[in-house]
Design an enzyme around this catalytic site. Structure first.
Site, short mmCIF file in Angstrom:
data_model
loop_
_atom_site.label_atom_id
_atom_site.label_comp_id
_atom_site.label_asym_id
_atom_site.label_seq_id
_atom_site.Cartn_x
_atom_site.Cartn_y
_atom_site.Cartn_z
N GLU A 1 -2.14 -6.82 5.44
CA GLU A 1 -1.48 -5.73 6.15
C GLU A 1 -1.38 -6.00 7.65
O GLU A 1 -1.00 -5.11 8.42
CB GLU A 1 -2.23 -4.41 5.90
CG GLU A 1 -1.91 -3.78 4.56
CD GLU A 1 -2.25 -4.69 3.38
OE1 GLU A 1 -1.31 -5.10 2.65
OE2 GLU A 1 -3.43 -4.99 3.16
N ASP B 1 3.74 -3.53 -2.99
CA ASP B 1 2.38 -3.99 -2.68
C ASP B 1 1.56 -4.23 -3.94
O ASP B 1 0.38 -3.88 -4.02
CB ASP B 1 1.65 -3.00 -1.76
CG ASP B 1 0.31 -3.57 -1.29
OD1 ASP B 1 0.29 -4.73 -0.81
OD2 ASP B 1 -0.72 -2.88 -1.40
N ASN C 1 0.26 -9.67 -1.26
CA ASN C 1 1.59 -9.18 -0.93
C ASN C 1 2.26 -9.96 0.20
O ASN C 1 1.60 -10.54 1.05
CB ASN C 1 1.51 -7.71 -0.52
CG ASN C 1 0.63 -7.51 0.70
OD1 ASN C 1 -0.59 -7.59 0.61
ND2 ASN C 1 1.23 -7.24 1.84
#
Length: 606
Positions: free
Chosen positions: A193, A325, A277
């Site tokens: 992230e 995700d 991801n």
């Protein structure tokens, strides 16, 4: 190659034979059922114990034998290790390591307190967790939040060496458990992230010197991919397979972090692991030059690599051009099972995307791929027709595509939610029944992408989420199920009020164990799923159940301490429903059942 195994008859498990390719000390320690010597029980990741003192007939008599406070709050994932009379455990940040003497009233033999900059907490996506220690050759290996890999003397706790694997200022963190193969320590990287480019790195077990690093994305040379020899779906991946499927140089800022558990087959000499991801979560920003989706290889992929060189043998991408995700990091489990009437050496993988994959572990080709939560709706199936140009790919449903609807559009009712039908919490393969026991989520989401710019060390998400129970069972958010990986079928399913975020354990006594987010430690019959025992621990359970034998008595234990992605609201004191990437609102009900804590609870028969 290391020397021949000294003790005759040592074996990985029923499905994997002994081999001089593996680390001898790991083979020896995991072959003794009295120990729990690796995070997932053995190289195959079975999380199965041959101990059978606790059975379906007497498990209801379990009592708390002893407890231990870790002295740290936040989420407690992973489990302690047991080697001989010693137990080793690590806490969430600041990653304090304890060694306990099980033969002397769990006396603290040594304690290692690393020095870390607390600013690393701000770049840890989903709580300050660690997924456990590993053991080999008289050493304990610990991977700190700040990406420092440390080797400690198992007898004294003395620091032998340490090395930085990444840079927290770039958003790189360490949450995974390493894996020791031969004389190498393999470790991944977290930070999907934060625009982190994923990698798997091998360090020399004795010196800490870096041996090789294989990136998840980018040029073939940096990925340790041979265009002609690395296979995918039975064909060579070809030159620049990753570069050709990314737009420009986006592969540099968010491709396939590697924070899940790994497995190893000593006979094939292959290490298996998954990648996460692509960044950003806004798929519109990752489209190709013509505005169409592109595969973004090799995020959301399972790799098989040679541990000596790091070279990839095969790669299989579960969710090309991920829009939700659905990280592919969930644990590989290696087993020999019947698939369509034929005995096959397979890797079984319960992906975040809601499909359970049974792969040929020598080639990576999918043999079975079916939904293990019936509400999964982003795709109808996985195409297993080898004659089709879409072989191995998901058959998507446009209604649930966050890309098709574009930026700033809130796509409703996607199943599963971003945290998947199962996250990192490992499943178990029972050698007694031949079934897989899966701790699972039953959660869906609304997903609204928005435009985001990359800045080193800053969140690179670009989506607002809300989470809620699946539409068919709005009263529950989790399940514990038994799965037939040869047929791709649920054998039985036991609903739970909240997600089952605990690693499962099965034993030769016919029992399957797991924990729940509200704090219950549970035992069920492997054959039927009937609940046989439960006990409320001090906090929510996101740790992995383990077992060992000491003084002629079998013990079963689990760490409790609410946190992780599902429990981040409680762990970090968050109240905005969209915080925690949507988990705060989805799991707000946990506050009525659990509170912060950090403890180990160990059970035994009276």
């Amino acid at each position: 190659m290391r020397g021949k195994i000294l003790a005759a008859g040592l074996a990985l498990s029923a499905s994997l034979g002994s081999s001089a390719w593996a680390n001898e000390s790991v083979i020896k320690a995991t072959s003794d059922p009295n120990n729990w010597a690796t995070q997932n029980g053995d190289y195959a990741g079975h999380r199965y114990s041959k101990l059978n003192q606790i059975t379906t007939e007497n498990v209801g008599q379990l009592q708390v034998a002893w407890t231990f406070s870790t002295g740290v709050l936040r989420g407690h994932e992973g489990s302690p290790l047991v080697v001989g009379n010693e137990m080793y455990m690590v806490t969430p940040f600041p990653n304090v390591v304890y060694a306990l003497n099980l033969a002397d009233e769990q006396k603290i033999v040594w304690k290692y307190v690393p020095k870390q900059d607390p600013s690393v907490i701000s770049v840890m996506c989903c709580d300050t967790v660690t997924r456990g220690l590993q053991y080999a050759d008289g050493k304990i290996f610990m991977y700190q939040a700040d990406t420092t890999l440390v080797a400690l003397d198992a007898k004294t706790g003395k620091e032998l060496w340490k090395v930085a694997n990444g840079d927290p200022k770039m958003g790189e963190t360490g949450t995974s458990a390493p894996l020791i193969v031969k004389d190498k320590v393999l470790v991944g990287i977290s930070g999907g992230e934060y625009g982190v480019r994923g990698s798997l790195t091998a360090y020399d077990e004795n010196t800490g010197k870096k041996v090789w690093r294989a990136y998840s994305t980018g040029p073939d040379a940096e990925m340790l991919i041979d265009p002609e020899k690395t296979m995918s779906l039975g064909k060579p991946v070809g030159k620049d397979s990753s570069l050709k499927t990314w737009s420009g140089d986006q592969w540099k800022i968010g491709g396939g972090t590697t924070w899940g558990y790994m497995a190893y087959d000593p006979d094939l000499n292959l290490v298996y692991y998954g990648t996460g991801n692509p960044g950003t979560w806004n798929p519109v920003q990752r489209a190709g030059k013509d505005g169409k989706p592109i595969d973004l290889k090799w995020s959301m992929t399972h790799f098989a690599r040679d541990p000596d060189t790091g070279m990839a043998k095969w790669a299989y991408q579960m969710t090309p051009f991920d829009e939700w995700d659905y990280d592919g990091i969930n644990e590989p489990i290696l087993a020999d099972i019947d698939v369509k009437g034929k005995k096959r050496k397979v890797e079984v993988h319960f992906d975040r995307n809601g499909f359970a994959y049974t792969l040929d572990r020598a080639t990576g080709e999918p043999l079975v791929a079916e939904k293990y939560d019936p509400v999964v709706n982003w795709a109808t199936s996985i195409n297993l027709d080898k004659s089709s140009p879409d072989y191995g790919r998901p058959v998507r449903v446009k209604k649930y595509s966050t890309f098709a609807h574009g930026t700033d559009f809130d796509t409703k009712g996607i199943c599963p939610a971003a945290l998947g039908s199962k996250d990192e919490q490992p499943a178990s393969y029972s050698e007694l029944t031949g079934l897989f026991y899966v701790p699972a989520n039953h959660v869906c989401m609304d997903y609204e992408p928005f435009k985001v710019s990359y800045a080193a060390g800053q969140p690179f998400v670009g989506a607002t989420l809300s989470m809620f129970p699946g539409p068919d069972k709005p009263e529950r958010m989790g399940t514990f199920l038994a799965w037939d990986a040869g047929k791709g079928k649920i054998v039985w399913s036991k609903p739970e009020q909240f997600s089952v975020w605990s690693g499962a354990l099965t034993t030769a006594g016919g029992v399957a164990f797991y924990g729940t987010l509200e704090g219950y430690f549970k035992a069920v019959d492997q054959k039927t799923g009937k609940e046989l025992y439960k006990f409320k621990t001090p906090s929510g359970v996101i740790g992995n159940v383990f077992t060992y034998m000491q003084g002629g008595k079998q013990y079963v234990g689990v760490l409790s301490g609410i946190g992780g992605w599902a429990g981040i609201g409680l762990a970090a004191g968050l109240t905005n429903p969209n915080d925690g990437l949507g988990a705060v609102g989805g799991y707000s009900g946990l506050a009525s059942y659990s509170n912060l804590g950090g403890s180990l609870t160990v059970f035994a028969l009276p």
